[in-house]
Write a protein that holds these residues in place. Structure first.
Motif, PDB file in Angstrom:
ATOM      1  N   LEU A  45       0.778  -1.233   0.125  1.00 32.19           N
ATOM      2  CA  LEU A  45       0.037  -0.022   0.040  1.00 32.19           C
ATOM      3  C   LEU A  45       0.838   1.311  -0.004  1.00 32.19           C
ATOM      4  O   LEU A  45       0.560   2.265  -0.654  1.00 32.19           O
ATOM      5  N   ARG A  46       1.957   0.970   0.493  1.00 37.44           N
ATOM      6  CA  ARG A  46       2.787   2.321   0.830  1.00 37.44           C
ATOM      7  C   ARG A  46       3.635   2.616  -0.331  1.00 37.44           C
ATOM      8  O   ARG A  46       3.557   3.636  -1.313  1.00 37.44           O
ATOM      9  N   GLU A  47       4.057   1.470  -1.088  1.00 34.12           N
ATOM     10  CA  GLU A  47       4.670   1.470  -2.390  1.00 34.12           C
ATOM     11  C   GLU A  47       3.911   1.914  -3.604  1.00 34.12           C
ATOM     12  O   GLU A  47       4.484   2.644  -4.531  1.00 34.12           O
ATOM     13  N   GLU A  48       2.654   1.674  -3.545  1.00 34.24           N
ATOM     14  CA  GLU A  48       1.618   2.160  -4.609  1.00 34.24           C
ATOM     15  C   GLU A  48       0.800   3.315  -4.068  1.00 34.24           C
ATOM     16  O   GLU A  48      -0.073   4.088  -4.817  1.00 34.24           O
ATOM     17  N   VAL A  78      -8.573   9.746   0.867  1.00 36.85           N
ATOM     18  CA  VAL A  78      -7.224   9.971   1.113  1.00 36.85           C
ATOM     19  C   VAL A  78      -6.246   9.158   0.265  1.00 36.85           C
ATOM     20  O   VAL A  78      -5.323   9.646  -0.294  1.00 36.85           O
ATOM     21  N   GLU A  79      -6.802   7.898  -0.290  1.00 45.06           N
ATOM     22  CA  GLU A  79      -6.173   6.941  -1.181  1.00 45.06           C
ATOM     23  C   GLU A  79      -5.899   7.935  -2.412  1.00 45.06           C
ATOM     24  O   GLU A  79      -4.910   7.754  -3.061  1.00 45.06           O
ATOM     25  N   TYR A  80      -6.892   8.343  -2.961  1.00 45.32           N
ATOM     26  CA  TYR A  80      -7.157   9.244  -4.119  1.00 45.32           C
ATOM     27  C   TYR A  80      -5.804  10.293  -4.121  1.00 45.32           C
ATOM     28  O   TYR A  80      -5.179  10.488  -4.884  1.00 45.32           O
ATOM     29  N   ALA A  81      -5.807  11.020  -2.844  1.00 45.85           N
ATOM     30  CA  ALA A  81      -4.858  12.447  -3.015  1.00 45.85           C
ATOM     31  C   ALA A  81      -3.635  11.727  -2.827  1.00 45.85           C
ATOM     32  O   ALA A  81      -2.946  12.389  -3.356  1.00 45.85           O
ATOM     33  N   ASN A  82      -3.341  10.569  -2.028  1.00 45.92           N
ATOM     34  CA  ASN A  82      -2.232  10.215  -1.849  1.00 45.92           C
ATOM     35  C   ASN A  82      -1.742   9.741  -3.292  1.00 45.92           C
ATOM     36  O   ASN A  82      -0.362  10.017  -3.641  1.00 45.92           O
ATOM     37  N   ARG A  83      -2.542   8.911  -3.973  1.00 46.55           N
ATOM     38  CA  ARG A  83      -2.020   8.489  -5.217  1.00 46.55           C
ATOM     39  C   ARG A  83      -1.472   9.765  -6.266  1.00 46.55           C
ATOM     40  O   ARG A  83      -0.511   9.906  -7.047  1.00 46.55           O
ATOM     41  N   VAL A  84      -2.416  10.704  -6.360  1.00 45.96           N
ATOM     42  CA  VAL A  84      -2.082  11.898  -7.145  1.00 45.96           C
ATOM     43  C   VAL A  84      -0.899  12.514  -6.748  1.00 45.96           C
ATOM     44  O   VAL A  84      -0.200  13.168  -7.809  1.00 45.96           O
ATOM     45  N   GLN A  85      -0.654  12.835  -5.639  1.00 47.30           N
ATOM     46  CA  GLN A  85       0.408  13.558  -5.095  1.00 47.30           C
ATOM     47  C   GLN A  85       1.699  12.427  -5.066  1.00 47.30           C
ATOM     48  O   GLN A  85       2.865  13.154  -4.784  1.00 47.30           O
ATOM     49  N   PRO A  91       6.751  11.682   0.224  1.00 42.12           N
ATOM     50  CA  PRO A  91       5.913  11.626   1.405  1.00 42.12           C
ATOM     51  C   PRO A  91       6.097  12.934   2.233  1.00 42.12           C
ATOM     52  O   PRO A  91       4.942  13.245   2.645  1.00 42.12           O
ATOM     53  N   TRP A  92       7.198  13.764   2.259  1.00 44.76           N
ATOM     54  CA  TRP A  92       6.911  15.090   3.160  1.00 44.76           C
ATOM     55  C   TRP A  92       6.162  15.868   2.645  1.00 44.76           C
ATOM     56  O   TRP A  92       5.543  16.944   3.271  1.00 44.76           O
ATOM     57  N   SER A  93       6.405  16.169   1.095  1.00 43.53           N
ATOM     58  CA  SER A  93       5.595  17.227   0.480  1.00 43.53           C
ATOM     59  C   SER A  93       4.154  16.835   0.562  1.00 43.53           C
ATOM     60  O   SER A  93       3.187  17.787   0.779  1.00 43.53           O
ATOM     61  N   THR A  94       3.791  15.554   0.457  1.00 37.81           N
ATOM     62  CA  THR A  94       2.476  15.148   0.662  1.00 37.81           C
ATOM     63  C   THR A  94       2.023  15.243   2.035  1.00 37.81           C
ATOM     64  O   THR A  94       0.979  15.799   2.193  1.00 37.81           O
ATOM     65  N   ALA A  95       2.775  15.192   3.138  1.00 40.37           N
ATOM     66  CA  ALA A  95       2.416  15.300   4.456  1.00 40.37           C
ATOM     67  C   ALA A  95       2.144  16.891   4.724  1.00 40.37           C
ATOM     68  O   ALA A  95       1.055  17.302   5.220  1.00 40.37           O
TER      69      ALA A  95
END
Length: 140
Positions: A45-48, A78-85, A91-95
């Motif tokens: 999940l993290r790698e994807e 959340v999944e959508y936003a994480n994937r788009v970014q 990880p840090w810019s996404t956070a």
């Protein structure tokens, strides 16, 4: 002077602001309660970029706001936003994005809300994510 100090300080601040963090084992127990090999599933999940992982003390940690504990899943928006970014690669810019207030959404007193706050209350949608990404966010 150590040039890494400001980066470490910024990461420490993000870790503080993001709130509760789960270990891989804790996140795995929430998402895959009847699976023996939860660590490989969480890694996948993290790698994807399904779930955001932040490194703390050399270990992956997963911000709790991402998880719908009752449904035992990563929140859809959340999944959508994480994937788009591309959360796995950034990880840090996404956070930082999750923690940046958006003038598009406000509470009853007019205070701009962060995507993290919207996600944690279950009101973040894919449309809201797209709007925040397109229209930008106010600075923290």
């Amino acid at each position: 002077m150590n040039s890494d100090r400001p980066i470490r300080s910024a990461k420490a601040e993000l870790l503080d602001l993001v709130g509760e963090l789960h270990t891989p084992e804790e996140a795995g127990a929430i998402l895959f309660p009847h699976t023996a090999d939860v660590l490989s599933k969480i890694d996948q999940l993290r790698e994807e970029s399904v779930i955001l992982s932040l490194e703390a003390d050399g270990q992956h940690r997963y911000p709790a706001f991402q998880l719908d504990i009752a449904e035992r899943r990563v929140r859809n928006a959340v999944e959508y936003a994480n994937r788009v970014q591309h959360a796995a690669a950034r990880p840090w810019s996404t956070a930082a994005w999750w923690l940046t207030a958006s003038p598009l959404f406000a509470d009853d007193r007019g205070r701009a809300l962060t995507p993290m706050e919207l996600a944690a209350t279950g009101v973040l949608t894919q449309i809201a994510v797209d709007n925040i990404l397109v229209h930008g966010s106010a600075r923290m």
